[in-house]
Each structure stands twice: as C-alpha cells, then as structure tokens.
Design a protein around this motif. Structure first.
Motif, PDB file in Angstrom:
ATOM      1  N   LEU A   1      -7.326   9.069   2.473  1.00  0.00           N
ATOM      2  CA  LEU A   1      -7.714   7.649   2.406  1.00  0.00           C
ATOM      3  C   LEU A   1      -7.020   6.948   1.240  1.00  0.00           C
ATOM      4  O   LEU A   1      -6.815   5.742   1.274  1.00  0.00           O
ATOM      5  N   ASP A   2      -6.674   7.689   0.206  1.00  0.00           N
ATOM      6  CA  ASP A   2      -5.823   7.195  -0.881  1.00  0.00           C
ATOM      7  C   ASP A   2      -4.376   7.465  -0.492  1.00  0.00           C
ATOM      8  O   ASP A   2      -3.919   8.583  -0.636  1.00  0.00           O
ATOM      9  N   ASP A   3      -3.621   6.572   0.057  1.00  0.00           N
ATOM     10  CA  ASP A   3      -3.973   5.199   0.230  1.00  0.00           C
ATOM     11  C   ASP A   3      -3.747   4.759   1.681  1.00  0.00           C
ATOM     12  O   ASP A   3      -3.348   3.650   1.949  1.00  0.00           O
TER      13      ASP A   3
ATOM     14  N   ALA B   1       0.881  -1.171   0.000  1.00  0.00           N
ATOM     15  CA  ALA B   1       0.000   0.000   0.000  1.00  0.00           C
ATOM     16  C   ALA B   1       0.917   1.219   0.000  1.00  0.00           C
ATOM     17  O   ALA B   1       1.992   1.184   0.602  1.00  0.00           O
ATOM     18  N   HIS B   2       0.505   2.282  -0.676  1.00  0.00           N
ATOM     19  CA  HIS B   2       1.403   3.439  -0.704  1.00  0.00           C
ATOM     20  C   HIS B   2       1.086   4.420   0.420  1.00  0.00           C
ATOM     21  O   HIS B   2      -0.063   4.588   0.816  1.00  0.00           O
ATOM     22  N   MET B   3       2.161   5.013   0.929  1.00  0.00           N
ATOM     23  CA  MET B   3       2.034   5.947   2.057  1.00  0.00           C
ATOM     24  C   MET B   3       1.749   7.363   1.593  1.00  0.00           C
ATOM     25  O   MET B   3       1.190   8.166   2.347  1.00  0.00           O
TER      26      MET B   3
ATOM     27  N   GLU C   1       3.983   6.777  -4.879  1.00  0.00           N
ATOM     28  CA  GLU C   1       3.104   6.145  -5.872  1.00  0.00           C
ATOM     29  C   GLU C   1       2.464   7.198  -6.759  1.00  0.00           C
ATOM     30  O   GLU C   1       2.361   7.040  -7.977  1.00  0.00           O
ATOM     31  N   GLU C   2       2.044   8.289  -6.137  1.00  0.00           N
ATOM     32  CA  GLU C   2       1.255   9.297  -6.856  1.00  0.00           C
ATOM     33  C   GLU C   2       2.050  10.037  -7.929  1.00  0.00           C
ATOM     34  O   GLU C   2       1.470  10.717  -8.764  1.00  0.00           O
ATOM     35  N   VAL C   3       3.367   9.932  -7.885  1.00  0.00           N
ATOM     36  CA  VAL C   3       4.176  10.603  -8.901  1.00  0.00           C
ATOM     37  C   VAL C   3       4.737   9.606  -9.915  1.00  0.00           C
ATOM     38  O   VAL C   3       5.618   9.938 -10.700  1.00  0.00           O
TER      39      VAL C   3
ATOM     40  N   LEU D   1      -3.054  -3.190  -2.216  1.00  0.00           N
ATOM     41  CA  LEU D   1      -4.269  -2.657  -1.594  1.00  0.00           C
ATOM     42  C   LEU D   1      -4.344  -1.176  -1.919  1.00  0.00           C
ATOM     43  O   LEU D   1      -3.454  -0.422  -1.537  1.00  0.00           O
ATOM     44  N   GLU D   2      -5.367  -0.769  -2.623  1.00  0.00           N
ATOM     45  CA  GLU D   2      -5.467   0.607  -3.116  1.00  0.00           C
ATOM     46  C   GLU D   2      -6.869   1.157  -2.917  1.00  0.00           C
ATOM     47  O   GLU D   2      -7.837   0.398  -2.937  1.00  0.00           O
ATOM     48  N   ALA D   3      -6.936   2.444  -2.745  1.00  0.00           N
ATOM     49  CA  ALA D   3      -8.231   3.117  -2.796  1.00  0.00           C
ATOM     50  C   ALA D   3      -8.573   3.327  -4.264  1.00  0.00           C
ATOM     51  O   ALA D   3      -7.704   3.670  -5.056  1.00  0.00           O
TER      52      ALA D   3
HETATM   53 ZN   LIG Z   1      -3.532   5.563  -4.506  1.00  0.00          ZN
END
Ligand SMILES: [Zn+2]
Length: 351
Positions: free
Chosen positions: A176-178, A62-64, A209-211, A231-233
């Motif tokens: 919540l993401d993520d 899961a990404h922080m 993750e987001e970049v 596990l991802e939103a």
């Molecule tokens: Zn995400």
C-alpha cells in the motif's frame, strides 16, 4: 474501476525499488483511457499527461516502488543470502514468505530461514536476528539449481502475502506504500474523464522513492510543474501502547496533510488551501503530526526554481512491514480531495 479490485491489482504487483516494471505496465493498462499521452522515461518513471484548457501544469506524484530485498550471495548448498534495498526493520524479517523475481521473469517462492530456537545458545535467545544471519530457502540443493532458475546476485525479492479484505472498510495488503497513492491518482483521472479541467494534469508514477527519492526529481525536472501534489501512504499509529502525541495519523479521520517532515516544510498557504478545500467539500481531514520521515515532495519542491508542493497522505497502519492496513473511507475521502483540488487548480492556489 472498482476500488477494492484496483487496490488489490496494484498492491499485489511486484515492484521493489529499481524493479518497478510490473507496476508500471499494470498502471499503463489502468490509466490509458483517461490520459492523452504516456511515456516511460530513462529511469523508469511513468509520466502520463491529461491536457487541460489553461496553461498551468499540475504534477500528481505517487511512487511505484515498495521496500524489498536483493540477493547478495548464493551458498554452495542453494541457500540465498540477501540484503535489503530499503526501509525494513530487521527484527520482523525472519520467518516470512518471500517472492523472488528471476532473470526469466518468473517468480520463485521462498522462506526466510534462521537457526531454530532449539539449538540457539541461551545467551542468544533474547537477541533479535541480524539480517546477515538470515537466509532464503527456496528448496534448492545446490548453487547450480539456483542458477538454473535464473536467480543470481542482484535478483530482487519482496516479502509477499496476498491481498485480503478484513471487513467492509478495512483491507490488508502488501505494498500500500505507495500503491495506494498510485490508486488515488488513477481514481482521480477516472473521476475527471470527459470533464473540462483548466490545469494540465501530469501524473508521475515515480521509481526508487524508498532508496532516496531518486525518480521523482528527474520526473519533476522534465514535467516543469507549476504546482505539485504528492500522494503518499503515511504512518497511522492509533494502536495500543502509543500515546496520541506519537500517533502521526489515525484511522478513519480522512486524508492527512503534511506540514513538515525531514524533506520539506510545506508553505502554510498550501496547507491552508488544501484544508479549506476539504472543509468546503465536507471531506474529513487531519494534520499529520510531524515526526520525521520524508516523501517525494522533498525533491520536487526544490526542482529548478522551486515548485509549490503539497502532500496529501493516506493513513496506513504497519507501514514497512509484511502487511499494511488501510480503511476504504480514508481512501475515498483522499480521492475526493485530490479530485476537488485538481478541478479547482490553479484558481485556488496563492503563490
Ligand atoms: Zn512511500
């Protein structure tokens, strides 16, 4: 761990891409009783291992990081210009409260200001603001003021409102993401405490993750998993004005299984494994309708000689906006599914 308190703690932690330190420290405190060892790698991924009785390694990812901003210029009169590090719709950025992390480790509040409607030219009134027209007002009166606070070019910021519980089932929170995915892993590790599990579980709380899925690739390379579960939103769009074929997932229908996005086509045997396991355990689940997007699975499944990878997503409304909404029953069902998968792994996986 009480679920709502866990989600609040994790989603209120500050952690835009590249600045996940607070989330990482929080997670270390939370999962410490449930793992055999933990380390933070060069990029900042938190990698925690729970040894199993067999020789199969299952990576839970899961990404922080969360979507955020970075200060790009400081005006002489103390206003801050900024750029986004990821994923914002510029139309919803104006008129929001922000939190900036200073070099001292303190947090400074501010407000994203813009020209007031009274003085806009008529031809500009219907146009959305562009990011470059906006600025953050922290109440400073000079660039010197800003420097004294420890804010400089490169300081990170997030749009920040506190966690709220709307009713018995629905929470409203920022990241919540993520962090919801991080919380699923924490709850899974807790559920497995003191149990014999065949697979060695390596939890990877990854950075950036987001970049562009940057942390998970290097984490997977080190972990060398046989199987990975991300596990991802994901987008729940069961809201007015959106027809069903354009609703990737719906609230209250349980965890969503990704069959395809822009970064991976899930092997059909993996999809079947997850959905049959859910059915057997009477856990509601849904397919996520393919619409694009991507997850860390995109880099994990291509690591080394290839990794069998599945994605289980949490339906979350208003992803990539100041608040996201999630149902607690969807969260609990996701934890139950991931726990069942981990317990049965590797027995249920056909390669
Ligand atoms: Zn995400």
């Amino acid at each position: 761990m009480e679920t709502v308190a866990l989600l609040k703690t994790l989603s209120d932690a500050f952690g835009p891409s590249g600045f996940e330190g607070e989330v990482c420290a929080t997670l270390q405190r939370i999962i410490e009783p449930f793992v055999d060892e933990m380390r933070v790698d060069t990029l900042g991924n938190l990698i925690a291992t729970r040894r199993g009785t067999g020789d199969t390694t299952l990576m839970l990812d899961a990404h922080m990081d969360e979507i955020g901003f970075m200060i790009s210029f400081i005006e002489d009169d103390g206003f801050l210009r900024f750029t986004q590090t990821s994923g914002w719709d510029p139309r919803i950025v104006p008129a929001q409260a922000v939190t900036i992390l200073t070099d001292r480790g303190t947090k400074v509040k501010g407000y994203i200001g813009m020209a007031p409607p009274h003085i806009l030219r008529p031809e500009d009134r219907d146009k959305p603001y562009k990011l470059e027209d906006l600025f953050i007002d922290i109440g400073a009166v000079s660039a010197g003021d800003v420097a004294d606070l420890g804010i400089r070019i490169g300081s990170p910021a997030v749009i920040a409102y506190p966690f709220e519980q709307l009713n018995e089932q629905v929470i409203m929170a920022r990241a919540l993401d993520d962090r919801a995915g991080c919380a699923v892993i924490a709850k899974t590790l807790e559920a497995l405490a003191d149990q014999q599990v065949e697979a060695t579980v390596v939890a990877s709380f990854s950075v950036q993750e987001e970049v562009g899925l940057r942390g998970a690739g290097t984490a997977a390379y080190q972990i060398e998993p046989d199987i990975a579960l991300v596990l991802e939103a994901t987008v729940a769009a069961d809201v007015p004005g959106i027809p069903p074929p354009r609703q990737p997932t719906k609230f209250g229908r349980g965890p969503a299984v990704i069959v395809m996005d822009n970064t991976m086509i899930t092997k059909s045997s993996t999809v079947r494994t997850i959905t049959e396991l859910a059915d057997k355990n009477l856990i509601p689940w849904q397919y996520r309708i393919p619409y694009g997007g991507g997850t860390n699975a995109g880099v994990i499944h291509r690591c080394r000689g290839g990794v069998l990878t599945g994605v289980i997503s949490l339906p979350v409304r208003y992803l990539h906006s100041p608040y996201a909404l999630m149902r607690l029953d969807d969260f609990d069902h996701t934890v139950r599914l991931v726990t069942a998968f981990t317990r049965k792994c590797p027995g249920l996986v056909e390669k």
